[in-house]
Design a protein around this motif. Structure first.
Motif, PDB file in Angstrom:
ATOM      1  N   GLY A 122       0.779  -1.258  -0.079  1.00 58.11           N
ATOM      2  CA  GLY A 122      -0.051  -0.059  -0.089  1.00 58.11           C
ATOM      3  C   GLY A 122       0.886   1.248  -0.013  1.00 58.11           C
ATOM      4  N   PRO A 123       0.090   2.470   0.242  1.00 56.61           N
ATOM      5  CA  PRO A 123       1.228   3.793   0.150  1.00 56.61           C
ATOM      6  C   PRO A 123       2.160   3.675   0.975  1.00 56.61           C
ATOM      7  N   GLU A 124       3.092   4.425   0.910  1.00 59.17           N
ATOM      8  CA  GLU A 124       4.292   4.435   1.772  1.00 59.17           C
ATOM      9  C   GLU A 124       3.784   5.445   3.149  1.00 59.17           C
ATOM     10  N   GLY A 125       3.864   4.892   4.293  1.00 58.27           N
ATOM     11  CA  GLY A 125       3.541   5.584   5.444  1.00 58.27           C
ATOM     12  C   GLY A 125       2.061   5.258   5.919  1.00 58.27           C
ATOM     13  N   SER A 126       1.312   4.363   5.125  1.00 59.59           N
ATOM     14  CA  SER A 126       0.262   3.870   5.565  1.00 59.59           C
ATOM     15  C   SER A 126       0.314   2.862   6.512  1.00 59.59           C
ATOM     16  N   LYS A 127      -0.696   2.322   7.281  1.00 65.64           N
ATOM     17  CA  LYS A 127      -0.439   1.063   8.171  1.00 65.64           C
ATOM     18  C   LYS A 127      -1.324  -0.212   7.761  1.00 65.64           C
ATOM     19  N   VAL A 128      -0.799  -1.125   7.998  1.00 62.15           N
ATOM     20  CA  VAL A 128      -1.573  -2.531   7.585  1.00 62.15           C
ATOM     21  C   VAL A 128      -1.497  -3.109   9.003  1.00 62.15           C
ATOM     22  N   LYS A 129      -2.802  -3.782   9.295  1.00 63.31           N
ATOM     23  CA  LYS A 129      -3.022  -4.636  10.483  1.00 63.31           C
ATOM     24  C   LYS A 129      -2.833  -6.007  10.067  1.00 63.31           C
ATOM     25  N   LEU A 130      -2.015  -6.746  10.715  1.00 64.03           N
ATOM     26  CA  LEU A 130      -1.890  -8.130  10.476  1.00 64.03           C
ATOM     27  C   LEU A 130      -2.361  -9.052  11.913  1.00 64.03           C
ATOM     28  N   GLN A 131      -3.033 -10.142  11.515  1.00 65.86           N
ATOM     29  CA  GLN A 131      -3.400 -10.976  12.735  1.00 65.86           C
ATOM     30  C   GLN A 131      -2.531 -12.367  12.384  1.00 65.86           C
ATOM     31  N   VAL A 132      -1.818 -12.738  13.378  1.00 62.54           N
ATOM     32  CA  VAL A 132      -1.162 -14.030  13.035  1.00 62.54           C
ATOM     33  C   VAL A 132      -1.325 -14.915  14.267  1.00 62.54           C
ATOM     34  N   ARG A 133      -1.111 -16.212  13.809  1.00 62.06           N
ATOM     35  CA  ARG A 133      -0.910 -17.261  14.890  1.00 62.06           C
ATOM     36  C   ARG A 133       0.376 -17.686  15.032  1.00 62.06           C
TER      37      ARG A 133
END
Length: 461
Positions: free
Chosen positions: A147-158
């Motif tokens: 995604g755009p530089e500086g934006s956040k991505v939320k990851l849910q992991v096991r």
């Protein structure tokens, strides 16, 4: 008649004249447009005219040569990333886990966002910004992560060591695509450009030729100290390198030559277009022995480097005959920079005035590609090559994670050049998070690299 009407008629006449002149240059344009309209209007199923246009473009360019390509809008970002050597992301290497039916993190890359956020090797990605990843393909998930530089991505992991899923907010950054690599990483995730078993021999892999390749190469050469005094010889590994930018190949040659022709390009009718010459700004002394490793997958800019250094007797070529791609492409942007046309416009010629391009129907006895120096051909099987590639990838990732050389969190070990890299936090490996298939394995004997080492050791003695 009103002046405005006269202006409209005049512009219409100019437009008609332009269309007439364009059509006169290629009488088939009108027929192509007519055929597309007939398909759109009368084909048994509804057809998207954009799909027809792109199909026509691909079909037309495919009639030229294998290196001329049309890049549609949806593929343009990926094409541009390969040239620019960067993309917006979080810095993880992933693979599809067949058991979980989801992506598994094979390695977070040190110093980059995912690593700093605390993601670990072996984490199974359950959600990306709320989107369930089950049975989603690698391209689908990659598109969600980027995604755009500086934006956040939320990851849910096991994570195997945790009972409940973990969530991470990761800020996207420009992720550099390395084109120059060494033999292994130190604990800080930095490349060591000497062989582990032969610390006086430099080892540099160039895997592609992009915008930053020359700068990366010079930074690697600086690790050997002034005048490359910390090494007795250098191995430049171009095996498997498909090429890239002509300017990058020229720049690499320029780092090793003080004078002379590097490569020339010739257009239609073999008319010379450019002659690239060395500028004399050496990065290593002329006395330093150099070996260039090549194979049948070394192409284009790789062949420019190998041919140039061979013709100037600046390096010994070891390995297998190269691919034989002696053509140069230029990128033309279309549709207001939304799509692109990569078109072959020239051939390149090595300093000895030979064209190394392998043309259709060429025989093994014909003069194409770059052959190893006399007595230095080392042929390996396809099976061994695949084993070496897999072992090399695992070695690169294992040392990054500290699995095969686990450091403490505050450790600042010296690298192969005697320098102390800056300390960065290194997560301790949890045995439950390690896939047995990923644990470091000994690299099979590489006959081509072994020959290069033997050659340089004899030179040293």
């Amino acid at each position: 008649m009103p002046l405005r009407n006269i202006a409209v008629i005049f512009l219409a006449m100019i437009g008609a004249l332009v269309c007439y002149r364009t059509a006169s240059r290629n009488r088939h344009v009108g027929t192509l447009a007519q055929a597309m309209n007939l398909v759109v209007e009368h084909y048994v199923d509804e057809v998207d005219d954009r799909q027809l246009f792109e199909g026509a473009m691909v079909g037309m360019i495919d009639k030229l040569d294998s290196n001329s390509k049309y890049t549609p809008p949806e593929d343009l970002p990926q094409f541009q990333e390969a040239i620019d050597q960067e993309f917006p992301g979080i810095g993880i290497i992933v693979e599809f886990d067949n058991e979980a039916k989801r992506l598994r993190i094979k390695s977070p890359i040190p110093k980059l966002p995912a690593f700093r956020a605390g993601l670990k090797r072996g984490d199974i990605i359950l959600q990306i910004d709320g989107h369930d990843t089950e049975n989603k393909s690698l391209p689908e998930c990659t598109k969600l992560i980027r995604g755009p530089e500086g934006s956040k991505v939320k990851l849910q992991v096991r994570r195997k060591s945790e009972k409940e899923p973990l969530s991470f907010d990761v800020v996207r950054e420009k992720i550099p695509i390395e084109s120059v690599k060494g033999d292994r990483h130190n604990a800080a995730g930095e490349w060591i450009y000497t062989l582990q078993d032969h610390p006086r021999l430099g080892y540099i892999r160039i895997i592609t030729f992009g915008e930053r390749t020359v700068d990366e190469l010079k930074a690697a050469l600086e690790k050997f100290g002034p005048g490359a005094q910390q090494i007795d010889g250098l191995i430049l590994d171009l095996r498997g390198n498909p090429g890239g930018l002509l300017t990058a190949g020229v720049g690499v040659c320029d780092a090793f030559l003080d004078e002379g022709l590097i490569v020339s390009t010739r257009g239609r009718g073999k008319v010379e277009l450019e002659a690239h010459k060395a500028h004399g700004d050496l990065s290593v002394p002329k006395s330093l022995p150099i070996v260039v490793l090549v194979d049948s997958y070394s192409a284009s800019a790789s062949e420019i480097v190998a041919a140039c250094l061979q013709d100037h007797q600046r390096a010994t070529i070891i390995g297998q005959r190269t691919y034989g791609k002696g053509t140069v492409q230029k990128v033309y942007m279309l549709e207001g920079n939304k799509s692109a046309l990569r078109l072959t416009f020239a051939t390149y010629w090595r300093p000895n005035n030979k064209d190394i391009h392998k043309r259709k129907g060429a025989k093994d006895s014909d003069d194409w590609g770059v052959r190893p120096d006399a007595g230095q051909e080392v042929v390996i099987s396809k099976e061994l090559r695949e084993q070496l590639l897999e072992a090399r990838l695992n070695r690169d990732l294992d040392v990054i994670d500290g699995v095969s050389e686990p450091p403490t969190k505050t450790e600042t070990p010296k690298d192969g050049n005697g320098e102390k890299p800056p300390a960065i936090p290194v997560p301790e490996a949890d045995p439950d998070e390690i896939n047995p298939a990923d644990v470091a394995k000994p690299i099979p004997v590489d006959p081509q690299l072994k020959r290069a080492v033997e050659f340089l050791l004899v030179k040293k003695s």
